[in-house]
Design a protein around this motif. Structure first.
Motif: not given
Length: 180
Positions: A75-84
């Motif tokens: 979940p945390f990684s998906l948050y970072i990647m989507r916002n990037s």
């Protein structure tokens, strides 16, 4: 293995959630982020029972441990990647499409170079989380041959030839474990 699993799952998912017109994609994104509010310690028992009941036993294996660590990190990684992916200007994407690029070519030639800092961040967080994680590896692995370094260091406190704790060996192991 955890880093590879995490990146292979979050890069395409983050790209899709950021750039494709998916119906109710904000709802899907928030639903995926809801996993952040559930402590992973509460999920360890069901995950262990699921791993033990599969035809291919994932307990006492590094693959099972990598899947567990990936699930923790997702979940945390998906948050970072989507916002990037969202931060990359739309003009770059449109220019690539006008030049005849497909969605996969645009991802590979435009977006991936632009989000390298996010990829490095996700990889570092996945590595540090896996490196320092004790409870999950203690629950999933019961054989000494499958123990990770934190479990070995925790077990080293009680298993010495003289019955006491060898503090020198324990401190040397801790010093080696904090090198990364």
């Amino acid at each position: 293995l955890t880093i590879a699993f995490t990146l292979l799952l979050t890069i395409p998912a983050g790209y899709a959630l950021a750039r494709f017109p998916i119906p109710r994609k904000e709802f899907i994104f928030v639903f995926l982020l809801l996993a952040l509010i559930i402590p992973y310690q509460a999920l360890l028992t069901p995950i262990f029972l699921m791993f033990a009941s599969l035809p291919i036993k994932l307990t006492n294996t590094l693959v099972g441990l990598a899947i567990l660590h990936t699930a923790i990190q997702l979940p945390f990684s998906l948050y970072i990647m989507r916002n990037s992916f969202e931060s990359v200007p739309r003009e770059l994407e449109e220019a690539a499409y006008i030049d005849g690029g497909s969605a996969l070519q645009v991802l590979r030639r435009v977006f991936l170079p632009a989000v390298v800092p996010a990829i490095v961040t996700v990889a570092l967080f996945a590595f540090i989380t896996s490196w320092n994680e004790l409870l999950g590896s203690l629950v999933v692995n019961s054989k000494e041959s499958a123990f990770t370094l934190p479990v070995i260091l925790a077990a080293a406190r009680t298993t010495t030839s003289l019955g006491g704790t060898d503090w020198g060996m324990l401190q040397a192991g801790i010093t080696i474990s904090i090198v990364p």
